[in-house]
Design a protein around this motif. Structure first.
Motif, PDB file in Angstrom:
ATOM      1  N   ASN A 298      41.731  11.325  57.494  1.00 44.21           N
ATOM      2  CA  ASN A 298      40.613  10.401  57.565  1.00 44.21           C
ATOM      3  C   ASN A 298      40.194  10.270  59.025  1.00 44.21           C
ATOM      4  N   LYS A 299      39.070  10.864  59.398  1.00 44.81           N
ATOM      5  CA  LYS A 299      38.642  10.888  60.796  1.00 44.81           C
ATOM      6  C   LYS A 299      38.211   9.512  61.298  1.00 44.81           C
ATOM      7  N   ARG A 300      37.866   8.623  60.394  1.00 50.49           N
ATOM      8  CA  ARG A 300      37.539   7.257  60.807  1.00 50.49           C
ATOM      9  C   ARG A 300      38.786   6.563  61.357  1.00 50.49           C
ATOM     10  N   LEU A 301      39.916   6.794  60.708  1.00 57.94           N
ATOM     11  CA  LEU A 301      41.177   6.217  61.173  1.00 57.94           C
ATOM     12  C   LEU A 301      41.564   6.816  62.521  1.00 57.94           C
ATOM     13  N   GLU A 302      41.350   8.103  62.658  1.00 61.18           N
ATOM     14  CA  GLU A 302      41.658   8.782  63.916  1.00 61.18           C
ATOM     15  C   GLU A 302      40.809   8.215  65.057  1.00 61.18           C
ATOM     16  N   ALA A 303      39.516   8.018  64.798  1.00 65.69           N
ATOM     17  CA  ALA A 303      38.626   7.463  65.822  1.00 65.69           C
ATOM     18  C   ALA A 303      39.020   6.029  66.167  1.00 65.69           C
ATOM     19  N   GLU A 559      39.075 -15.339  49.111  1.00 68.21           N
ATOM     20  CA  GLU A 559      39.677 -16.178  50.146  1.00 68.21           C
ATOM     21  C   GLU A 559      39.563 -15.530  51.531  1.00 68.21           C
ATOM     22  N   PHE A 560      40.442 -14.601  51.850  1.00 62.99           N
ATOM     23  CA  PHE A 560      40.512 -14.114  53.224  1.00 62.99           C
ATOM     24  C   PHE A 560      39.723 -12.841  53.511  1.00 62.99           C
ATOM     25  N   LEU A 561      39.350 -12.077  52.497  1.00 65.07           N
ATOM     26  CA  LEU A 561      38.778 -10.762  52.745  1.00 65.07           C
ATOM     27  C   LEU A 561      37.293 -10.693  52.434  1.00 65.07           C
ATOM     28  N   SER A 562      36.584  -9.920  53.264  1.00 60.70           N
ATOM     29  CA  SER A 562      35.200  -9.539  52.985  1.00 60.70           C
ATOM     30  C   SER A 562      35.049  -8.058  53.298  1.00 60.70           C
ATOM     31  N   ASP A 563      33.879  -7.518  53.064  1.00 65.54           N
ATOM     32  CA  ASP A 563      33.677  -6.076  53.157  1.00 65.54           C
ATOM     33  C   ASP A 563      34.066  -5.493  54.511  1.00 65.54           C
ATOM     34  N   TYR A 564      33.874  -6.256  55.582  1.00 66.17           N
ATOM     35  CA  TYR A 564      34.050  -5.691  56.915  1.00 66.17           C
ATOM     36  C   TYR A 564      35.195  -6.322  57.689  1.00 66.17           C
ATOM     37  N   ALA A 609      48.370  -3.644  53.288  1.00 66.26           N
ATOM     38  CA  ALA A 609      48.150  -3.166  54.655  1.00 66.26           C
ATOM     39  C   ALA A 609      46.989  -2.185  54.706  1.00 66.26           C
ATOM     40  N   ASP A 610      46.973  -1.218  53.778  1.00 64.84           N
ATOM     41  CA  ASP A 610      45.878  -0.253  53.717  1.00 64.84           C
ATOM     42  C   ASP A 610      44.536  -0.963  53.554  1.00 64.84           C
ATOM     43  N   ASP A 611      44.517  -1.943  52.690  1.00 62.76           N
ATOM     44  CA  ASP A 611      43.285  -2.676  52.395  1.00 62.76           C
ATOM     45  C   ASP A 611      42.766  -3.388  53.634  1.00 62.76           C
ATOM     46  N   VAL A 612      43.654  -4.073  54.342  1.00 66.12           N
ATOM     47  CA  VAL A 612      43.239  -4.810  55.542  1.00 66.12           C
ATOM     48  C   VAL A 612      42.737  -3.851  56.615  1.00 66.12           C
ATOM     49  N   LEU A 613      43.496  -2.804  56.882  1.00 68.63           N
ATOM     50  CA  LEU A 613      43.132  -1.893  57.968  1.00 68.63           C
ATOM     51  C   LEU A 613      41.840  -1.142  57.684  1.00 68.63           C
ATOM     52  N   LEU A 614      41.683  -0.670  56.459  1.00 69.28           N
ATOM     53  CA  LEU A 614      40.507   0.115  56.095  1.00 69.28           C
ATOM     54  C   LEU A 614      39.215  -0.656  56.325  1.00 69.28           C
ATOM     55  N   ARG A 615      39.237  -1.948  56.139  1.00 69.30           N
ATOM     56  CA  ARG A 615      38.029  -2.764  56.293  1.00 69.30           C
ATOM     57  C   ARG A 615      37.574  -2.883  57.752  1.00 69.30           C
ATOM     58  N   HIS A 616      38.403  -2.440  58.698  1.00 69.79           N
ATOM     59  CA  HIS A 616      38.076  -2.624  60.113  1.00 69.79           C
ATOM     60  C   HIS A 616      37.770  -1.322  60.845  1.00 69.79           C
ATOM     61  N   LEU A 617      37.764  -0.196  60.152  1.00 63.03           N
ATOM     62  CA  LEU A 617      37.554   1.076  60.831  1.00 63.03           C
ATOM     63  C   LEU A 617      36.149   1.212  61.395  1.00 63.03           C
ATOM     64  N   TRP A 618      35.216   0.406  60.936  1.00 64.38           N
ATOM     65  CA  TRP A 618      33.833   0.485  61.416  1.00 64.38           C
ATOM     66  C   TRP A 618      33.713   0.171  62.904  1.00 64.38           C
ATOM     67  N   LEU A 619      34.685  -0.530  63.467  1.00 63.59           N
ATOM     68  CA  LEU A 619      34.589  -0.903  64.875  1.00 63.59           C
ATOM     69  C   LEU A 619      34.412   0.315  65.769  1.00 63.59           C
ATOM     70  N   ALA A 620      35.142   1.376  65.493  1.00 60.72           N
ATOM     71  CA  ALA A 620      35.060   2.574  66.326  1.00 60.72           C
ATOM     72  C   ALA A 620      33.725   3.282  66.182  1.00 60.72           C
TER      73      ALA A 620
END
Length: 729
Positions: A298-303, A559-564, A609-620
């Protein structure tokens, strides 16, 4: 998209292959000639715009079409100077900060034909921004570059007359702003607006006062200075089809230094530009020499990993006026947050000793020199303490000491003295902070009204008094202090017992089985505050399985999660405030999501963990650097803060090394590796991890993994850890 982008190229390719024309293009020669001429011009312009950058530098570039930072927060930095780049036109720069010098109201705006040339495309690099645009048949390409190792920069401007008519182009410089010597750097960008008078000689302008000077020099010809209008004016001739390049150099500092820097930059501008790119490439190469290279399917994770690491360089200063060499700031871009907050510096506690162990030790000692029971930062120039106390200070200083010793093996550090106490004594003192003493029962610390500094909620809903996250994290402070004392050969036996007693007290007094959450307590009254800080306890033995799974049940989109991303306060909490991004609910502080994901990975809750991290890859993908905090329910960031490149953004890479790859070091020096290959990236690898004198490579998929240490290869299945013995070197 850049001119000559993939989309434009494909359109041209389809025309060349005849797919948009029923007639074979190769037979339509009259049609082909203007088309090929147009494509040739297109590629010539692209060649000018895309001067080859070193590949490693290009890896960290951000195309302006993806950028969401507002102009006020958009800047470049080189460890000596930082500047704001006004990307909506091709030649404006505003704000110069080169500690201890600054001009917060500096403006250099260059107009052509009486107008600011609108930017068509731009591209960010850490120390450079390229911009281009077109006006009245003239194409403009600019590159704003900070000179390597200097408080100076250079603006290269290329003009191309694309018309068949010769042109006379009016050029106007609007230059204004004050200048000052700033002895104290804090959270805000310094207000350096002291009047600086301008003197002009030939093509040089000097803005000077008793603090020093800003010197600007250019090769635009026949400039005339209009002092009352702060303007330089000229006209240049540009014949049809011709191209010309001009340079503008600027430097700041004491009078002698600024003048010498401009002379050096202006003496060979092309060499300065090349040297700046090569210097930053060398810094990036050094970064990957000390820290591992990560690759993923997953190149998004790499970035995400790579951009996270970049924050070490973005916050690294090499200035003789600073108390530490090098010095790592909390922020730095465009002069904000140059002071060092323990809250921020203490977060990348596991990864920083791998990157710069010497600086890790020196920064720890500097924090120990100030009273971190009363203050939260030290000043970069004096080393003096400032600001109020943050309640996380004690936990963070212990982590910094603990992971420095654990990851470097430098146990002798524990015996070094700071302010008359050994480092170990400091660790134990901070572990026992708020504790009434080893001869008395453990109690829950009441942080009182001062506890409001922990979250600083804007809507004034309370979170103070006996706070569960702060008290719960005391458990590991006890344990870590004990382990450090054991390494020093002086085990403090009462510390593990106090940790065990604290665990029982936490559950008996603060756990709500009904709500699956912890109370906080004020004046004997129990209340609930649904903050994501509570998840920092997930992989701590202070929680039992019932508590962990109860808390994780709230990690859902109601509760705690949204798309991004993850919200700092649950959407069901009345304290939720969309505007209060960092800790009030609208989003989350930049380091918290990867910290939470890492703890979930480490404790075996991989799906969460996967769910939380995946939602934040857009930052890069959307930001050149990551600031204080980012929105969770849309793509956005907190713009009402000067902290726009936070050093603790490096927690993203820390999560990948120590969470996804499950790297940990035991007290006897063994290295344990237990990968958690993300479901969204079935293949991952980490190459060149240097820890405890060993160099380690790890490759993993969803079922198996291998670990290579000094040519010895271990093979294992996911879920079955590999232990590299301390003696295996």
């Amino acid at each position: 998209m850049m001119v000559g982008s993939y989309g434009h190229w494909m359109a041209g390719k389809k025309l060349l292959t005849g797919r948009y024309d029923a007639r074979p293009i190769r037979k339509n020669k009259a049609y082909m000639r203007p088309l090929l001429a147009g494509l040739l011009l297109l590629f010539v312009f692209k060649a000018q715009w895309s001067v080859a950058q070193p590949p490693l530098l290009e890896k960290f570039a951000l195309d302006g079409s993806r950028n969401i930072l507002e102009e006020d927060d958009f800047g470049i930095i080189n460890g000596h100077i930082t500047a704001r780049i006004n990307y909506t036109d091709i030649a404006t720069i505003s704000g110069l900060y080169a500690p201890p010098y600054a001009s917060s109201d500096f403006l250099m705006e260059i107009r052509f034909f009486g107008e600011k040339v609108p930017t068509k495309e731009y591209k960010w690099y850490p120390m450079e921004v390229k911009r281009n645009g077109e006006l009245h048949g003239v194409r403009f390409t600019t590159s704003t570059v900070l000179a390597a190792g200097m408080r100076a920069g250079l603006l290269e401007i290329t003009l191309e007359n694309t018309t068949k008519e010769n042109k006379t182009i009016p050029v106007q410089f609007n230059i204004k702003g004050g200048f000052d010597y700033v002895p104290h750097w804090d959270f805000a960008r310094p207000d350096a607006i002291k009047t600086a008078n301008a003197t002009v000689k030939d093509n040089s302008l000097v803005k000077k006062n008793d603090a020093g000077s800003i010197v600007i020099r250019t090769d635009f010809p026949d400039l005339k200075w209009f002092a009352l209008g702060y303007r330089w004016d000229s006209r240049i001739a540009l014949d049809a089809g011709k191209t010309k390049t001009y340079y503008v150099a600027a430097a700041m500092g004491d009078d002698k230094q600024a003048a010498a820097s401009v002379e050096q930059v202006f003496g060979n501008p092309k060499k300065i530009i090349t040297a700046a790119r090569e210097d930053y490439t060398e810094q990036l190469e050094d970064l990957y020499t000390k820290l591992p290279k990560f690759t993923a399917g997953n190149k998004r994770l790499e970035a995400y990993y790579d951009k996270s690491l970049l924050h070490f360089l973005l916050n690294k200063w090499n200035l003789p006026e600073f108390v530490l060499q090098p010095y790592y700031s909390t922020g730095g871009i465009i002069g904000g947050c140059v002071a060092n907050y323990l809250w921020d510096f203490g977060i990348p506690n596991e990864i920083f000793p791998l990157y710069d162990p010497k600086s890790s030790k020196e920064h720890i000692k500097q924090f120990l020199k100030i009273d971190i029971t009363k203050h939260f930062l030290f000043d970069p120039m004096t080393g003096n303490a400032n600001g109020p106390w943050y309640q996380v200070n004690q936990e963070l200083i212990i982590k910094l000491i603990y992971y420095y010793v654990l990851h470097t093996g430098d146990t002798a550090f524990l015996g070094e003295k700071v302010n008359g106490m050994t480092v170990l004594d400091h660790a134990v003192k901070n572990a026992m902070f708020g504790d009434e003493g080893p001869d008395k029962p453990v109690t829950l610390v009441d942080y009182g009204v001062e506890g409001e500094h922990h979250l600083e909620l804007r809507r004034l809903y309370p979170y103070q008094g006996i706070m569960p996250d702060l008290n719960g994290n005391r458990y590991l402070s006890y344990i870590r202090a004990y382990e450090l004392s054991s390494l020093a050969g002086k085990p403090i036996s009462y510390l593990p017992k106090r940790a065990a007693d604290l665990k029982k007290l936490m559950k008996d007094r603060l756990w709500s089985q009904k709500d699956k959450w912890f109370y906080f307590e004020v004046d004997g009254k129990k209340r609930l505050r649904w903050t994501n800080l509570m998840y920092m306890m997930i992989n701590s033995p202070v929680l039992d399985r019932e508590q962990k799974e109860g808390m994780i049940s709230h990690l859902n989109e109601n509760e705690f999660l949204s798309d991004y991303g993850i919200h700092s306060i649950s959407k069901v909490d009345p304290a939720y405030d969309q505007v209060d991004i960092d800790v009030g609910g609208g989003g989350s502080y930049v380091a918290f999501p990867p910290m939470i994901a890492q703890r979930l990975y480490n404790d075996g809750y991989q799906a969460a963990a996967d769910d939380v991290l995946l939602r934040h890859l857009w930052l890069a993908e959307r930001l050149p650097y990551w600031g204080d905090s980012h929105v969770a329910n849309f793509i956005g960031y907190r713009f009402d803060t000067p902290l726009q490149s936070a050093i603790d953004a490096s927690a993203g890479a820390q999560c990948i090394i120590f969470g996804i790859f499950g790297v940990s070091v035991t007290m006897n020096g063994d290295i344990r590796i237990n990968p958690h290959t993300p479901s969204f990236s079935p293949e991952i690898s980490l190459k060149g991890l240097k820890i405890r004198g060993r160099t380690i490579d790890i490759e993993a998929n969803l079922k198996n993994y291998s670990v290579t240490v000094n040519k010895k290869i271990y093979h294992s299945k996911i879920g079955d850890p590999v232990i590299i013995p301390a003696a295996d070197r």
